[in-house]
Design an enzyme around this catalytic site. Sequence first.
Site, PDB file in Angstrom:
ATOM      1  N   CYS A   1      -4.406  -5.387   1.935  1.00 35.13           N
ATOM      2  CA  CYS A   1      -5.694  -5.316   2.627  1.00 35.13           C
ATOM      3  C   CYS A   1      -6.415  -4.015   2.263  1.00 35.13           C
ATOM      4  CB  CYS A   1      -5.505  -5.500   4.134  1.00 35.13           C
ATOM      5  SG  CYS A   1      -7.050  -5.889   5.003  1.00 35.13           S
TER       6      CYS A   1
ATOM      7  N   HIS B   1      -2.837 -10.730   4.063  1.00 36.11           N
ATOM      8  CA  HIS B   1      -1.691 -10.075   4.692  1.00 36.11           C
ATOM      9  C   HIS B   1      -0.441 -10.926   4.486  1.00 36.11           C
ATOM     10  CE1 HIS B   1      -3.684  -6.832   7.026  1.00 36.11           C
ATOM     11  NE2 HIS B   1      -4.726  -7.645   6.944  1.00 36.11           N
TER      12      HIS B   1
ATOM     13  N   GLU C   1       2.518 -10.266   5.390  1.00 41.65           N
ATOM     14  CA  GLU C   1       3.355 -10.179   6.589  1.00 41.65           C
ATOM     15  C   GLU C   1       2.884 -11.103   7.702  1.00 41.65           C
ATOM     16  OE1 GLU C   1       0.025  -7.325   7.474  1.00 41.65           O
ATOM     17  OE2 GLU C   1       1.117  -8.038   5.709  1.00 41.65           O
TER      18      GLU C   1
END
Length: 219
Positions: free
Chosen positions: A79, A191, A193
């Site tokens: 990001c 992202h 994650e």
Amino acid sequence: MIAVIDYGSGNLRSVAKALESVGAHVHITDRKSDLQNASHLVLPGVGAFADCRYNLEATGLIEPILTHIANGKPFLGICVGMQLLFSQSFEFGIHPGLDLVKGRVIGFDRHIPDSQNPNRTLKVPHMGWNRVEQTQSHPLWSGIEDGAFFYFVHSFYGDLEEDSLLVGRTIYGLPFTAALVKDNIFATQFHPEKSQKNGLQLLQNFIAWNPASYIRKIS
């Protein structure tokens, strides 16, 4: 050891937990010595570009990051951590980036036409799941289908000068850089994650990535 760089930006723990879930030994750190000793570096980022850039400089972490990259070790930007690699950002002013990737960070228009429905516009920030087209093959795409969904939260995006660095593209009103690669650098606007199965696969691929063999293969 994989070092997740702590420079006052959020989301560090979720990145570390995702890496740990796929078998990585992870350390969240703001210590230069830890960055110097790490096998892999991860630079996450949440928030405004200028604040993140200032915090990196104030904590003295830019030098060990650049040294790690210069030494050919694997590096992942996420990001704003990807956007910081660019030459400059136009987010609320003009701010210098690390200039590792030629290009600029620019914002979506506030009224983005929806190509699927011309009677409505898309919301900014771009938030939620979207497909990523793999524009080049790369070891970090291993086991991930072309067009797989990843999770995005952003109002600005990187505009690359060199098309050869683009490895992932997403359309949100317009096509933009979803992932880039430069030698031992891999970076994503999305992202991993937060991207469930596909994101965890990408992080697992990052743990196993040997940039030296990849660079030799394409050179």
